[in-house]
Design a protein around this motif. Sequence first.
Motif, short mmCIF file in Angstrom:
data_model
loop_
_atom_site.label_atom_id
_atom_site.label_comp_id
_atom_site.label_asym_id
_atom_site.label_seq_id
_atom_site.Cartn_x
_atom_site.Cartn_y
_atom_site.Cartn_z
N HIS A 269 -0.97 13.49 8.35
CA HIS A 269 -0.37 13.25 9.65
C HIS A 269 0.41 11.94 9.72
N ARG A 270 -0.19 10.87 9.26
CA ARG A 270 0.47 9.56 9.32
C ARG A 270 1.28 9.32 8.04
N PRO A 271 2.47 8.75 8.17
CA PRO A 271 3.34 8.57 6.99
C PRO A 271 2.96 7.34 6.16
N ALA A 272 1.67 7.20 5.89
CA ALA A 272 1.19 6.13 5.03
C ALA A 272 0.92 6.72 3.66
N VAL A 273 1.49 6.13 2.65
CA VAL A 273 1.33 6.63 1.28
C VAL A 273 0.23 5.83 0.59
N ASP A 274 -0.77 6.53 0.09
CA ASP A 274 -1.85 5.91 -0.66
C ASP A 274 -1.34 5.65 -2.08
N LYS A 275 -1.28 4.38 -2.45
CA LYS A 275 -0.73 4.02 -3.77
C LYS A 275 -1.54 4.64 -4.90
N ASN A 276 -2.82 4.94 -4.65
CA ASN A 276 -3.65 5.56 -5.68
C ASN A 276 -3.33 7.04 -5.87
N SER A 277 -2.55 7.60 -4.94
CA SER A 277 -2.22 9.03 -5.01
C SER A 277 -0.83 9.30 -5.59
N ILE A 278 -0.03 8.24 -5.68
CA ILE A 278 1.35 8.40 -6.17
C ILE A 278 1.33 8.99 -7.57
N GLY A 279 2.12 10.03 -7.78
CA GLY A 279 2.16 10.73 -9.05
C GLY A 279 1.28 11.96 -9.09
N LEU A 280 0.37 12.08 -8.11
CA LEU A 280 -0.53 13.23 -8.06
C LEU A 280 -0.04 14.31 -7.09
N PHE A 281 1.00 14.00 -6.32
CA PHE A 281 1.60 14.99 -5.43
C PHE A 281 3.11 14.96 -5.62
N ASP A 282 3.74 16.07 -5.29
CA ASP A 282 5.21 16.15 -5.40
C ASP A 282 5.89 15.77 -4.10
N LEU A 283 5.33 16.24 -2.98
CA LEU A 283 5.92 15.94 -1.68
C LEU A 283 4.83 15.77 -0.64
N GLN A 284 4.86 14.65 0.05
CA GLN A 284 4.00 14.44 1.22
C GLN A 284 4.84 14.65 2.46
N ILE A 285 4.35 15.49 3.38
CA ILE A 285 5.05 15.65 4.66
C ILE A 285 4.15 15.16 5.78
#
Length: 380
Positions: A298-314
């Motif tokens: 819901h919130r457009p906060a990107v978890d730095k530990n998750s970067i590279g594990l998903f292709d697109l966050q909406i």
Amino acid sequence: MSIFLITFFSIYSLMHLYLFLKAKAALSFGLRTSIVFSIIMLLMITAPLIVRAFERAGHQSLALIMAYTGYIWLAAIFLFCSISSVMDFYRLLISIAEFISKKNLSFITLAPKSYFIISAAMSLMITFYGYFEAKNIRTEKIIIRTSKIPKEIGALRIVQISDVHLGLIIRDDRLKLILNKVKYADPDIFISTGDLVDGYMPKSNNLENMIAEINPRYGKFAITGNHEFYAGLKKAIQFTEKTGFKMLRDEAVNIAGIINIVGIDDPAGKLFNISKVITERELLSAGDNKNFTLLLKHRPAVDKNSIGLFDLQISGHVHKGQIFPFSILTWLYYPVHAGFSNISDISSLYVSRGTGTWGPPIRFLASPEVTVIELVSIDH
């Protein structure tokens, strides 16, 4: 929640004090007018509380009248304070220039009454315009070419709504406008990224049936936003599931071996002592990264530990501020508060401006949207 309310009403009260002082300086009204003006402003300050009281007492018509009056006033006074503050800053610059240059620059300034009238007129005009902008739902389309969509599938169309805020103000007529856009897009997957309902839960089977009419071939998926918790999580989930959405609460699903969809619960759950049993990284790591991974958050906060594990966050949540210049504050808090952004070579973020409105049924320079995301195979 209490801290938020205290902060909101403190700022809102200061805005009314600012308006009162500006009006009195410009119009020079007496004690009787001051008392009447103060009573009206006190009524507007407490309007959100009065609306909730009417709702709980079952007086829906009175609640609706008070909601429109109070929330449109909120938008108008916010705009007045914003415009008037800019004019105050301009007057300050003139005063500084006069002090430095030792010259009279009154010919490029105006009387306090003129500044007040201009600020009031502009705020009312923008409020009037913003009511119609809020109904002007746009379709935003992005295309992502990826090797993770099978060649035989070719393309996968995902349609996202966010922050609809179904409740006292957003009802059948607005929902119909939204769903017409969704139907025209003809989704393969239909997504709601939170705040489908407002703090007030709508009691209407018609709303449920309208959403339930949309049945994409790969399903409908939703996550919680903060307002699902404010409305009452159990009731909000029941409503959402009756519309045909599958709720993903810190949960991952694989759709027909084509795409992974991961849904994250909103952090507002912590306010209600709802703790997470799995981290975002753990949830994403458990999936097959050969498939395209869509992260719903819901919130457009990107978890730095998750970067590279998903292709697109909406995501959604911020409405792009809903009413400019509030969008400046949302941009400072969320650097990507609307639109598409590459986070890394692998991961990207798309933030919806939201599909409905929260509070004032007004938008200014932040029109609502239904988002169409085309995932296209690079071999297609």
